[in-house]
Write a protein that holds these residues in place. Structure first.
Motif, short mmCIF file in Angstrom:
data_model
loop_
_atom_site.label_atom_id
_atom_site.label_comp_id
_atom_site.label_asym_id
_atom_site.label_seq_id
_atom_site.Cartn_x
_atom_site.Cartn_y
_atom_site.Cartn_z
N ASP A 105 0.83 -1.19 0.00
CA ASP A 105 0.00 0.00 0.00
C ASP A 105 0.87 1.25 0.00
O ASP A 105 2.02 1.25 0.47
CB ASP A 105 -0.92 0.01 1.21
N ALA A 106 0.31 2.35 -0.51
CA ALA A 106 1.08 3.57 -0.72
C ALA A 106 1.71 4.11 0.55
O ALA A 106 2.80 4.68 0.51
CB ALA A 106 0.18 4.64 -1.36
N ASP A 107 1.05 3.96 1.69
CA ASP A 107 1.56 4.51 2.95
C ASP A 107 2.64 3.64 3.59
O ASP A 107 3.32 4.08 4.51
CB ASP A 107 0.42 4.67 3.96
N ASP A 108 2.76 2.40 3.15
CA ASP A 108 3.56 1.42 3.89
C ASP A 108 4.95 1.26 3.29
O ASP A 108 5.28 1.81 2.24
CB ASP A 108 2.81 0.09 3.94
N LEU A 109 5.78 0.47 3.97
CA LEU A 109 7.18 0.30 3.59
C LEU A 109 7.52 -1.17 3.45
O LEU A 109 7.12 -1.99 4.28
CB LEU A 109 8.10 0.92 4.65
N ALA A 110 8.27 -1.50 2.40
CA ALA A 110 8.84 -2.84 2.27
C ALA A 110 10.24 -2.79 2.87
O ALA A 110 11.06 -1.96 2.49
CB ALA A 110 8.91 -3.25 0.80
N LEU A 111 10.51 -3.67 3.82
CA LEU A 111 11.81 -3.68 4.47
C LEU A 111 12.81 -4.45 3.61
O LEU A 111 12.43 -5.32 2.83
CB LEU A 111 11.68 -4.29 5.87
N PRO A 112 14.09 -4.13 3.73
CA PRO A 112 15.11 -4.76 2.87
C PRO A 112 15.07 -6.29 2.96
O PRO A 112 14.94 -6.86 4.03
CB PRO A 112 16.42 -4.21 3.45
N GLY A 113 15.17 -6.91 1.80
CA GLY A 113 15.20 -8.36 1.72
C GLY A 113 13.85 -9.02 1.58
O GLY A 113 13.77 -10.24 1.38
N ARG A 114 12.77 -8.23 1.68
CA ARG A 114 11.43 -8.84 1.66
C ARG A 114 11.20 -9.68 0.41
O ARG A 114 10.78 -10.84 0.50
CB ARG A 114 10.36 -7.75 1.75
N PHE A 115 11.41 -9.10 -0.76
CA PHE A 115 11.02 -9.78 -1.99
C PHE A 115 11.87 -11.03 -2.24
O PHE A 115 11.35 -12.06 -2.65
CB PHE A 115 11.09 -8.81 -3.16
N ALA A 116 13.16 -10.93 -1.99
CA ALA A 116 14.03 -12.10 -2.17
C ALA A 116 13.61 -13.23 -1.24
O ALA A 116 13.58 -14.41 -1.65
CB ALA A 116 15.49 -11.71 -1.92
N ARG A 117 13.30 -12.90 0.01
CA ARG A 117 12.91 -13.93 0.97
C ARG A 117 11.60 -14.59 0.55
O ARG A 117 11.44 -15.81 0.63
CB ARG A 117 12.73 -13.30 2.37
N GLN A 118 10.65 -13.79 0.07
CA GLN A 118 9.35 -14.37 -0.26
C GLN A 118 9.39 -15.13 -1.58
O GLN A 118 8.72 -16.17 -1.72
CB GLN A 118 8.29 -13.26 -0.28
N VAL A 119 10.15 -14.66 -2.55
CA VAL A 119 10.30 -15.42 -3.80
C VAL A 119 10.94 -16.76 -3.50
O VAL A 119 10.48 -17.81 -3.98
CB VAL A 119 11.14 -14.63 -4.82
N ALA A 120 11.99 -16.76 -2.68
CA ALA A 120 12.66 -18.01 -2.34
C ALA A 120 11.72 -18.97 -1.61
O ALA A 120 11.71 -20.18 -1.88
CB ALA A 120 13.89 -17.72 -1.47
N TYR A 121 10.90 -18.42 -0.71
CA TYR A 121 9.97 -19.27 0.04
C TYR A 121 8.94 -19.88 -0.90
O TYR A 121 8.65 -21.09 -0.81
CB TYR A 121 9.27 -18.44 1.12
N LEU A 122 8.37 -19.09 -1.77
CA LEU A 122 7.35 -19.61 -2.67
C LEU A 122 7.93 -20.62 -3.67
O LEU A 122 7.24 -21.57 -4.07
CB LEU A 122 6.67 -18.46 -3.42
N GLU A 123 9.17 -20.45 -4.05
CA GLU A 123 9.80 -21.43 -4.93
C GLU A 123 10.03 -22.75 -4.21
O GLU A 123 9.93 -23.83 -4.82
CB GLU A 123 11.12 -20.88 -5.46
N LEU A 124 10.31 -22.69 -2.91
CA LEU A 124 10.54 -23.91 -2.13
C LEU A 124 9.23 -24.58 -1.69
O LEU A 124 9.24 -25.75 -1.32
CB LEU A 124 11.38 -23.59 -0.88
#
Length: 207
Positions: free
Chosen positions: A76-95
């Motif tokens: 959402d526009a007001d919120d923040l993605a913390l460093p490493g979020r996308f890499a961690r979640q892509v790796a999790y979904l691949e596993l």
């Protein structure tokens, strides 16, 4: 706004709903670059515009219709993605191919980005499914999901007020496994002007 990863072919797109035009693509591109989604990709962000009266779920569905990546991360526009979020979640979904959506714990931050509390979410699919019967236990701005799974359950539903994400998790949980990572990968900004606060106050006035 959608920003696709620089992996060829892209694995994940970042979907950021905004209510007004202007700097959306720059904001999405900045978030994506900070999280390694747009390395060496000059035009990684694209703005999908909607008529002013369009509901947030309708705008979200239109953005999903424009995407072709297998995974989508919501922010959402007001919120923040913390460093490493996308890499961690892509790796999790691949596993974990059985998991349709993965969120995480989140930090509550004030208008200046200072954290003051932590939202801890259940991690196992069975626990998430049970908790969803009594309330939402996945933070929308922390969730990445499989685009084909969200399309299979009909996308975001309109007419639900504050609950379009909660409704989506309920429908996904009927057909797929869900998960949360036990680390804060998103920051949820709390301030007086945010949409959810204004909607909650209006609901209180009505009831």
């Amino acid at each position: 706004v959608a920003a696709a990863s620089s992996v060829s072919p892209p694995k994940i797109a970042l979907a950021c709903p905004f209510r007004s035009a202007g700097r959306q693509s720059g904001i999405a591109r900045s978030v994506a670059h900070k999280n390694g989604l747009c390395q060496a990709v000059p035009n990684c962000a694209r703005v999908t515009r909607h008529r002013p009266a369009a509901s947030i779920p309708a705008a979200q569905n239109r953005a999903l219709d424009a995407l072709s990546t297998p995974l989508v991360a919501h922010l959402d526009a007001d919120d923040l993605a913390l460093p490493g979020r996308f890499a961690r979640q892509v790796a999790y979904l691949e596993l974990h191919p059985e998991v349709a959506a993965v969120g995480s714990d989140a930090l509550y931050v004030d208008e200046n980005g200072r954290p003051f509390a932590r939202c801890e979410c259940p991690t196992r699919s069975e626990e998430i499914r049970d908790r969803l019967l009594t309330g939402c236990c996945m933070v929308h701005s922390s969730v990445s999901y499989r685009l084909d799974a969200v399309r299979a359950v009909g996308g975001y539903a309109s007419g639900l007020g504050l609950a379009e994400d909660y409704d989506l998790w309920l429908r996904l949980s009927e057909r797929y496994a869900l998960a949360n990572l036990s680390e804060p990968l998103a920051a949820y900004r709390v301030h007086e002007r945010q949409i959810s606060r204004r909607q909650i106050e209006r609901l209180r006035e009505i009831t």
